[in-house]
Each structure stands twice: as C-alpha cells, then as structure tokens.
Scaffold this motif. Structure first.
Motif, PDB file in Angstrom:
ATOM      1  N   GLY A  92       0.787  -1.233   0.000  1.00 39.99           N
ATOM      2  CA  GLY A  92       0.000   0.000   0.000  1.00 39.99           C
ATOM      3  C   GLY A  92       0.813   1.273   0.000  1.00 39.99           C
ATOM      4  O   GLY A  92       0.265   2.365  -0.148  1.00 39.99           O
ATOM      5  N   THR A  93       2.128   1.191   0.177  1.00 41.81           N
ATOM      6  CA  THR A  93       2.963   2.393   0.157  1.00 41.81           C
ATOM      7  C   THR A  93       3.639   2.502  -1.212  1.00 41.81           C
ATOM      8  O   THR A  93       4.116   1.509  -1.745  1.00 41.81           O
ATOM      9  CB  THR A  93       4.062   2.297   1.235  1.00 41.81           C
ATOM     10  N   SER A  94       3.673   3.704  -1.748  1.00 41.01           N
ATOM     11  CA  SER A  94       4.383   3.908  -3.011  1.00 41.01           C
ATOM     12  C   SER A  94       5.800   4.340  -2.699  1.00 41.01           C
ATOM     13  O   SER A  94       6.015   5.385  -2.087  1.00 41.01           O
ATOM     14  CB  SER A  94       3.696   4.989  -3.842  1.00 41.01           C
ATOM     15  N   LEU A  95       6.765   3.545  -3.127  1.00 39.02           N
ATOM     16  CA  LEU A  95       8.170   3.878  -2.916  1.00 39.02           C
ATOM     17  C   LEU A  95       8.769   4.295  -4.252  1.00 39.02           C
ATOM     18  O   LEU A  95       8.738   3.539  -5.211  1.00 39.02           O
ATOM     19  CB  LEU A  95       8.925   2.654  -2.394  1.00 39.02           C
ATOM     20  N   ALA A  96       9.302   5.513  -4.298  1.00 35.64           N
ATOM     21  CA  ALA A  96       9.912   5.980  -5.541  1.00 35.64           C
ATOM     22  C   ALA A  96      11.264   5.304  -5.726  1.00 35.64           C
ATOM     23  O   ALA A  96      12.066   5.251  -4.795  1.00 35.64           O
ATOM     24  CB  ALA A  96      10.079   7.490  -5.496  1.00 35.64           C
ATOM     25  N   HIS A  97      11.495   4.740  -6.914  1.00 33.39           N
ATOM     26  CA  HIS A  97      12.756   4.042  -7.163  1.00 33.39           C
ATOM     27  C   HIS A  97      13.631   4.725  -8.194  1.00 33.39           C
ATOM     28  O   HIS A  97      14.819   4.884  -8.011  1.00 33.39           O
ATOM     29  CB  HIS A  97      12.474   2.619  -7.631  1.00 33.39           C
ATOM     30  N   LEU A  98      12.995   5.074  -9.338  1.00 33.76           N
ATOM     31  CA  LEU A  98      13.779   5.633 -10.441  1.00 33.76           C
ATOM     32  C   LEU A  98      13.162   6.949 -10.872  1.00 33.76           C
ATOM     33  O   LEU A  98      11.935   7.054 -10.950  1.00 33.76           O
ATOM     34  CB  LEU A  98      13.730   4.683 -11.646  1.00 33.76           C
ATOM     35  N   PRO A  99      13.974   7.942 -11.199  1.00 34.55           N
ATOM     36  CA  PRO A  99      13.388   9.149 -11.782  1.00 34.55           C
ATOM     37  C   PRO A  99      12.907   8.828 -13.195  1.00 34.55           C
ATOM     38  O   PRO A  99      13.594   8.135 -13.949  1.00 34.55           O
ATOM     39  CB  PRO A  99      14.552  10.139 -11.799  1.00 34.55           C
ATOM     40  N   ALA A 100      11.702   9.290 -13.556  1.00 33.83           N
ATOM     41  CA  ALA A 100      11.181   8.977 -14.888  1.00 33.83           C
ATOM     42  C   ALA A 100      11.573  10.037 -15.905  1.00 33.83           C
ATOM     43  O   ALA A 100      11.464   9.825 -17.102  1.00 33.83           O
ATOM     44  CB  ALA A 100       9.667   8.864 -14.817  1.00 33.83           C
ATOM     45  N   THR A 101      12.020  11.167 -15.412  1.00 34.30           N
ATOM     46  CA  THR A 101      12.402  12.237 -16.323  1.00 34.30           C
ATOM     47  C   THR A 101      13.280  13.212 -15.553  1.00 34.30           C
ATOM     48  O   THR A 101      13.412  13.100 -14.340  1.00 34.30           O
ATOM     49  CB  THR A 101      11.163  12.984 -16.852  1.00 34.30           C
ATOM     50  N   SER A 102      13.854  14.171 -16.259  1.00 38.17           N
ATOM     51  CA  SER A 102      14.513  15.268 -15.563  1.00 38.17           C
ATOM     52  C   SER A 102      13.447  16.278 -15.204  1.00 38.17           C
ATOM     53  O   SER A 102      12.632  16.640 -16.045  1.00 38.17           O
ATOM     54  CB  SER A 102      15.559  15.923 -16.461  1.00 38.17           C
ATOM     55  N   GLN A 103      13.472  16.722 -13.968  1.00 35.77           N
ATOM     56  CA  GLN A 103      12.420  17.628 -13.512  1.00 35.77           C
ATOM     57  C   GLN A 103      12.417  18.920 -14.323  1.00 35.77           C
ATOM     58  O   GLN A 103      13.477  19.532 -14.514  1.00 35.77           O
ATOM     59  CB  GLN A 103      12.674  17.958 -12.047  1.00 35.77           C
ATOM     60  N   PRO A 104      11.248  19.348 -14.805  1.00 39.02           N
ATOM     61  CA  PRO A 104      11.214  20.628 -15.514  1.00 39.02           C
ATOM     62  C   PRO A 104      11.633  21.750 -14.565  1.00 39.02           C
ATOM     63  O   PRO A 104      11.290  21.717 -13.383  1.00 39.02           O
ATOM     64  CB  PRO A 104       9.739  20.769 -15.909  1.00 39.02           C
ATOM     65  N   PRO A 105      12.375  22.725 -15.056  1.00 35.92           N
ATOM     66  CA  PRO A 105      12.894  23.767 -14.176  1.00 35.92           C
ATOM     67  C   PRO A 105      11.862  24.790 -13.760  1.00 35.92           C
ATOM     68  O   PRO A 105      12.146  25.642 -12.918  1.00 35.92           O
ATOM     69  CB  PRO A 105      13.978  24.428 -15.031  1.00 35.92           C
ATOM     70  N   TYR A 106      10.672  24.757 -14.333  1.00 39.27           N
ATOM     71  CA  TYR A 106       9.665  25.770 -14.005  1.00 39.27           C
ATOM     72  C   TYR A 106       8.651  25.188 -13.016  1.00 39.27           C
ATOM     73  O   TYR A 106       8.558  23.977 -12.841  1.00 39.27           O
ATOM     74  CB  TYR A 106       8.938  26.211 -15.288  1.00 39.27           C
ATOM     75  N   ARG A 107       7.876  26.083 -12.395  1.00 36.93           N
ATOM     76  CA  ARG A 107       6.803  25.631 -11.511  1.00 36.93           C
ATOM     77  C   ARG A 107       5.641  25.114 -12.353  1.00 36.93           C
ATOM     78  O   ARG A 107       5.488  25.502 -13.511  1.00 36.93           O
ATOM     79  CB  ARG A 107       6.311  26.804 -10.647  1.00 36.93           C
TER      80      ARG A 107
END
Lengths: 276, 325
Positions: free
Chosen positions: B167-182
C-alpha cells in the motif's frame, strides 16, 4: 485574342502542375503523422494501403502532363491536361459531398483545408485554361511579350484568389493560432449552428432546445439533439469563419443513418458498407 | 463520460462527416503491438506463471527462458510474490511471458509538501482525477531521484517510477529530468501553422490510469487500453488543468481515437482517449529513447497499452507520433 490568352495559360498550367507534383511527393516523403495521407484529397476515396501509391501516381501524372505541354506536339496530347483537370473538378465535387472534413491535397499537406467552392473553382479554371491551350494547339513555352504578361498576371491572380492555401500563409504571417488549437466557447458554435440552413431544416423535429451531448474534435464541433421518433440529430459545425460549413444527419435509435442532410446523398449511403 | 459513450460519439461523428467508423488499417511500415496480459499474480514457478485478470479470468503463461522480471530491481520471475499486480509482455498470442513488471507504479504530480530526513515523504497533487497521494522516497534511491529532481520543493513537478509495497508507493527511479519551471508556469507551445492538421510528434509516457476510480468509465476497472490526452476542453472533462500543453496539440474529445506509433520500433495501435491528461500537459520534456523527440508529452498511455507498443515500464517514455485514427 484567344491565342494570347492560351499563350498566357500555358506557362501557368506547367508551373501549377509541376508545383502540385513536387508538393505531393514532398508530402509522401515526409508523412507528418500516421494516417495523414488517408485524410488528403482523392486518397481518402481508396483503401488506406493504396493512399501512398495513389499520391505518388497523381504526382507522376502531373509531371508527365507538364512535360507533355512543353514538348509533345500532338493534338491528343494537347487535350490530356484538360481531361485531367476536368476529372479533378468532378472528384473534388464528389469529395466535398462525401467527406466534408478532408482537404483536397492538391498541393500535398499544404491543402488541408476542407474542400470548398474555391478549390473546385480553381480546378474548373484550370480546366478552362487547359481547354484553351488544347483548342489553340500550343506547344512549348511562348515568348513573354507585353501582350501576354497582363494575361499571365490575371491568370495567376485568379488562381491565387481561388486558393484556400493562401489563407494559411496569411495566418502564418500574422502568427494566428491554427483553428484546431484555438479555444472557442461552445456557445459561439451553437449560435452559428442556429443561424444555419441545416438547423432550420431540422429544427421542427427536435425535442429539446439544448444539445444532449456536444464535443469538439479538431476544427469541428458536434452537437447531438434528441429528435422525434426516438432518433437523434447530429450536427457538425466547422469552427473556421463566420458562416461555417454545417452538416446534419438523423441517426435512428439503432445507430443507423435515417436521413442525410439537405445536400442529400442517399446513393452514398447505399454504397457505404455498414458493418453488421 | 462512459467508455460506451465514447464509442457512440465516434459513430455519430463518422455518420455526420461520412467517415468510415472503423479504425484505419495499419500501414506496411507499422508492426503489430505486443500481446499484454495484466492482473494479479496467483502462482509462479520457474517455468509457468498463473495470474487472474481484471475480469476474473485465470491465465497460464509459459515463462520464456530469456524472460526477465522487475520488482524494484531485476529479479528472477520465480521470485515474484503471489498477490503482486503484474503486467506481462507476452509472445505467441499471449501464451509465453517475455517480460514481467510487478507492483510497478508511476508517481507523477505536483509537489505539495516534502517531509522527513532520511526517507523523504512527499505529498503530491496528482490532478483532479487522481487526487492527492503520499509517497516515500527511500534513502537508498533518494540520491538518484535528487539528481534528476533538484528542486524537491512545493510547486514543482515530480515524476518517478516506483514500487507499490503493501500500500505504500516507494519511488525508485526518476522517470524524467524535472522541468525547471513551476507547475503553474508551463511554457506556451510554439505555434506551428500549416502542414497536416494532425501531425504531432513528442513523447508518450505511461500512467496508472486504472487507478482512476472516480471516473465512471473506470468503475469496473475493466479499461486497460486507452490514453489520457492533455488538450481536452475543461467544461467537458471537469478538469481545470486540461487544455494546457507545450506540444501544440489540437483539441480533441473524450472518445476520439488516436493512432499512436512508437517511433523507436514502429509498433502502432489505435487507442481511444479515455481520460484527461492534466499532468501530461504540464511536462515540457523530451524523450531520449531513440534520438531526441520534440518537446512535450502528447499522450499518457495505460501501462498495458504502453507495453503493447513496445515500451519498457522502467523507462518513462518512448518517442511517439500520433495521428487521428
């Protein structure tokens, strides 16, 4: 006089044919999106797997006709472009009736505006030019003289006026958002629908004033109204222009088309395969 | 918006515009999608896997000798625990399992709050349909997540691939590079005029669309195929973030059929739009699977559709080209 006009028409025909051929080949080579060819011009009238071949064949025929006009000196060859453009005029007319949403594809994917009277008028004008050239029996590019030049200018102006592609270039120059990306409130399309002839033809049979479902796909907005006899009337309103194209069709409760719109094409419905 | 209603719309639109309501056949350069089987794992041995699909059907698949499995990392297929939610890429009419992903989840959203020191707890706003979600970035993967997500701050976007563990979501891999904007400052699309009205290239990603329980169309959890598309009208979808996209997409409606082609390997399929891709429209990233795609996410596929088109769920995207089916 006629020979002067014919001499002016010949270079216009050659350039138009060559341009059309190049644009079509470029479109085939690029194929911007999957299935895009199947939504352009005469290719929609044939199975999709032949769409590419049809486009290439059409381009080659245009190159051949341009060459024929320049070099072949035979009365039959003179009339071939006329036949080609006459057939094209008929095909465009039929296309407009059968598939109002597709472009003529005359200049490849640049001509993606739904076929209208302008495209058909252009094909008819080219037919007339071809007939003049055929009747006068001209071959090869004539000398451009002071007499001919104004006629060439006039012919080009006529063709440009009949070219919906020009609107696209103008919009691009003005940086206008293309219509399929432009937000447009549903109310505006609804008021345009209510001002149309298709609406007046169907208004009597509608049971409600407000649509039971409406949605937008690219440049078309669809409205569904409940109608008498457990049927539904579907309207499609094009979102470009102040007096846009409006199509209507009555669909029965079983999902089958009951009556197509005023520009009636019962024969089309008979020939369209309906999956059982 | 019910799935059936989408089909009805297609039929009505085809009737009024004189189109052929059937999806167009595949062109010669396009290949068929893979067979995909998904469901709950009942039992697994080194050579056979038994699972129950969403409609209660039991499926038995032979495990190919070269088959690989993923559950937080590469594991042997026989080590998968019973009860895991699995997606299987299959060969030979869906009888031979070739690649298995277990309990994989896609964590996409706007960061609301970040807490914790070793293991980070991130509250995400996952759009009006997916609501809020609380996920954990375990210490062992926080390094690689932070490298691609330098701004773990409220208001920025987050996109990772993770594991659903009890039931817990554990982040393992980044799926993308985070966009630099909000998330509220998505750059506008470059308007392209002319060309084919429907020629769109960009990146195709996947999402846990089957989790959208508050969408009526998904109530039966039977919809495993389909796409979420950003450029829908707000009134229609009840989704305030719809109609935003940096890819210059045309307006379509729930029920429209898209023809999605994986540019990397030529697999193509026609898929209906079943949801609004509110979050997909906010990402202005590119996919680097094979060459560099034009920027902007054009579709979010369900996990099954994504795998069927040749995508690897542990990689977040593939370069795609989309046409109107």
């Amino acid at each position: 006089m006629l020979s002067t006009i014919a001499a002016a028409a010949l270079p216009i025909l050659v350039v138009t044919l060559a341009l059309g051929g190049v644009a079509k080949l470029a479109t085939v080579g690029r194929e911007a999106s999957p299935g895009a060819l199947a939504r352009l011009g005469p290719a929609v009238l044939m199975p999709e797997r032949f769409a590419k071949a049809a486009m290439i064949a059409c381009a080659l025929v245009e190159f051949a006709l341009a060459a024929v006009l320049l070099v072949v000196d035979h009365p039959v060859a003179r009339w071939l472009p006329t036949v080609f453009f006459a057939v094209a005029t008929y095909v465009l007319w039929d296309l407009r009736r059968r598939r109002p949403d597709v472009g003529c594809g005359c200049f490849g994917d640049v001509s993606d505006t739904p076929v209208g009277l302008r495209s058909i008028g252009r094909a008819a004008a080219l037919t007339a030019m071809g007939a003049l050239v055929g009747a006068e029996g001209l071959t090869g590019l004539p000398q451009v003289t002071v007499e001919i030049a104004p006629w060439i200018g006039g012919g080009v102006a006529l063709l440009l006026a009949c070219s919906p592609e020009v609107d696209g270039f103008v919009s691009r120059l003005r940086h206008r958002t293309p219509c399929e990306q432009r937000p447009m409130p549903p109310g505006r399309a609804l008021s345009r629908l209510r001002a149309s002839a298709a609406w007046r033809a169907q208004a009597g049979s509608l049971l409600a004033d407000e649509p039971s479902d409406m949605w937008r796909e690219l440049c078309w907005r669809f409205f569904v109204f409940p109608a008498q006899g457990d049927a539904e009337v579907v309207f499609a309103v094009h979102l470009r222009g102040r007096r846009p194209a409006v199509r209507a069709v009555v669909v029965g409760a079983d999902g089958q088309v009951v009556a197509p719109d005023g520009r009636g094409d019962a024969s089309l419905r008979e020939s369209t395969p309906v999956s059982a | 918006m019910h799935h059936r209603a989408g089909e009805r719309r297609r039929k009505l639109a085809a009737a009024v515009l004189g189109r052929d309501p059937r999806p167009a056949p595949r062109s010669p350069e396009e290949t068929e999608p893979f067979d995909v089987v998904s469901g709950e794992l009942l039992d697994v041995s080194p050579h056979l896997i038994i699972l129950e699909t969403a409609d209660g059907e039991q499926r038995r698949l032979v495990i190919a000798p070269w088959a690989t499995a993923w559950r937080g990392g590469t594991v042997a297929p026989a080590d998968l625990p019973a009860g895991a939610r699995i997606v299987v890429r299959a060969l030979r009419g869906g009888t031979v399992a070739e690649h298995i992903w277990a309990d994989i989840t896609r964590i996409t959203g706007v960061i609301r709050e970040v807490g914790g020191r070793r293991d980070l707890t991130v509250e995400l706003d996952c759009g009006p349909h997916r609501r809020e979600r609380s996920i954990v970035v375990p210490y062992r993967s926080s390094g690689r997540i932070r490298v691609r997500h330098p701004k773990l701050e409220p208001g920025y976007l987050f996109d990772a691939i993770g594991l659903l563990d009890q039931g817990t979501s554990l982040a393992h891999l980044p799926a993308t590079s985070q966009p630099p904007y909000r998330a509220t400052a998505v750059p506008p699309s470059q308007v392209t005029y002319g060309g084919s009205e429907t020629g769109i290239s960009g990146t195709a990603v996947w999402a846990d669309l089957t989790d959208l329980t508050d969408l009526p169309g998904f109530a039966g959890a039977g919809v495993t195929e389909g796409v979420a598309y950003p450029m829908l009208e707000r009134d229609e979808t009840g989704c305030g973030d719809a109609g935003v996209s940096c890819a210059g997409l045309p307006y379509l409606a729930l029920g429209s059929v898209l023809r999605v082609r994986n540019v990397c390997d030529g697999r193509a399929d026609t898929l209906p739009i079943v949801a609004c891709g509110c979050l997909a429209g906010q990402f202005c990233d590119r996919c680097l699977e094979c060459g560099t795609s034009p920027r902007g996410r054009i579709v979010e596929l369900t996990a099954s559709s994504y795998v069927a088109l040749g995508g690897d769920l542990t990689k977040g995207c593939f370069n795609a080209r989309v046409g109107l089916g």
